[in-house]
Design an enzyme around this catalytic site. Structure first.
Site, PDB file in Angstrom:
ATOM      1  N   HIS A 115      -1.206   1.342  -9.766  1.00  0.00           N
ATOM      2  CA  HIS A 115      -1.857   0.355  -8.887  1.00  0.00           C
ATOM      3  C   HIS A 115      -2.531  -0.737  -9.715  1.00  0.00           C
ATOM      4  CE1 HIS A 115      -3.928  -0.206  -4.722  1.00  0.00           C
ATOM      5  NE2 HIS A 115      -3.626  -1.370  -5.278  1.00  0.00           N
ATOM      6  N   ARG A 150       0.865  -1.184   0.000  1.00  0.00           N
ATOM      7  CA  ARG A 150       0.000   0.000   0.000  1.00  0.00           C
ATOM      8  C   ARG A 150       0.895   1.225   0.000  1.00  0.00           C
ATOM      9  NH1 ARG A 150      -3.155  -2.807  -1.578  1.00  0.00           N
ATOM     10  NH2 ARG A 150      -5.186  -3.491  -0.757  1.00  0.00           N
ATOM     11  N   GLU A 158      -3.409   8.170  -3.965  1.00  0.00           N
ATOM     12  CA  GLU A 158      -3.771   7.818  -5.343  1.00  0.00           C
ATOM     13  C   GLU A 158      -5.050   8.529  -5.776  1.00  0.00           C
ATOM     14  OE1 GLU A 158      -4.090   3.549  -5.401  1.00  0.00           O
ATOM     15  OE2 GLU A 158      -1.969   3.263  -4.890  1.00  0.00           O
TER      16      GLU A 158
END
Length: 313
Positions: free
Chosen positions: A279, A232, A261
């Site tokens: 991602h 993460r 993000e």
């Protein structure tokens, strides 16, 4: 089950959305400009929530939906779900483990190779016509490099297995030493970083692991060290990462996840020793369908009073 209200927190996957629409009474959270108005109007209609790593079920949502029985997350990570509140209110929680392990581990190896061998930079070198002016610079090999892994769970083990095929010595840090492995265990992340050339972040995000890769860890890696983050974004202190890379205190980074993000520190864009991905660790057709099927299977199991497929709470 067509009358059972299910809230989809944000756009995730077309197949999942289509199947939820077929099987349940689907509410799309993003269709409502005001969450307060939505909760006021539909609070007694929602019995299930489907979330992901962008939006799960926080305390506010849990309190606003008194009929909620289950949160089925389209992800492995659960950091966007208030697990304590779910336990307190006896709300079931499921996620999608195992089915994405291989893809994420594959991507970790891809990031390592892309960073060390400067694959993205080489591609730009050819496309720009620069090759006509001379050969591309030398890079560094992956085979035989020491790999340290933070978190030796499903994904960490899968990364280790792949790195072993490149004759890489493997070491790791986790909360406790794992039985049944021959990998070297270090009781702190700084010790692990001091003894590896490539550091892979593969642990769960918890308050304890937030910024687990900090300035001290990066300095322990040194100017030839490479950090790979497939966990993460908040596992890595991005401000310190930018400083370490710009100042040459860290050799490179391969990053699939970011703290805020889709916002990425713009200082990273100019660095050729960094590979940036949006991602996409589990973003293959095959895996996203398998994840969606797990979400659907857990929901149906719950409402048919059958055992959940992947229970967390």
């Amino acid at each position: 089950m067509e009358s059972i209200g299910v809230l989809l927190t944000c756009p995730m996957n077309p197949y999942l959305e289509q199947e939820l629409d077929k099987r349940f009474k689907l509410f799309r959270f993003w269709d409502y400009p005001s969450s307060k108005d939505f909760f006021k109007e539909h609070s007694n209609s929602i019995r299930a929530v489907v979330g992901n790593t962008t939006m799960g079920a926080d305390a506010e949502m849990i309190e606003a939906l008194p009929k909620m029985e289950i949160v089925s997350s389209f992800s492995v990570g659960l950091d966007k779900i208030d697990l304590a509140r779910c336990k307190e209110k006896k709300i079931r929680v499921t996620n999608t483990p195992d089915v994405l392990t291989e893809d994420v581990a594959d991507l970790a190896i891809g990031l390592i190779l892309a960073t060390l061998r400067r694959i993205c930079e080489s591609d730009r070198y050819v496309r720009s016509g620069s090759w006509k002016g001379g050969d591309f610079k030398l890079t560094t090999k992956f085979t035989g490099k020491s790999v340290g892994i933070i978190g030796l769970g499903r994904i960490g083990l899968a990364v280790a297995k792949r790195a072993e095929a490149f004759d890489c010595p493997i070491s790791y840090y986790s909360r406790t030493e794992k039985l049944g492995t021959n990998y070297k265990y270090y009781p702190s992340v700084v010790e692990l970083a001091s003894n590896c050339q490539i550091l892979v972040v593969a642990c769960a995000l918890t308050p304890e692991t937030r910024h687990i890769v900090n300035r001290e860890v990066m300095d322990a890696m040194g100017p030839k060290g490479v950090v790979i983050n497939i966990g993460r974004g908040s596992h890595v202190d991005e401000t310190e990462l930018v400083s370490a890379l710009v100042e040459g205190r860290l050799g490179g980074a391969g990053i699939d996840v970011f703290e805020n993000e889709p916002n990425v520190p713009e200082e990273l864009f100019a660095l050729d020793n960094v590979v940036l991905l949006p991602h996409v660790g589990s973003a293959t057709f095959e895996t996203r369908k398998a994840m969606a099927d797990l979400v659907l299977g857990n929901l149906e199991a719950h409402f048919l009073n059958k055992p959940l497929l992947t229970p967390v709470v």
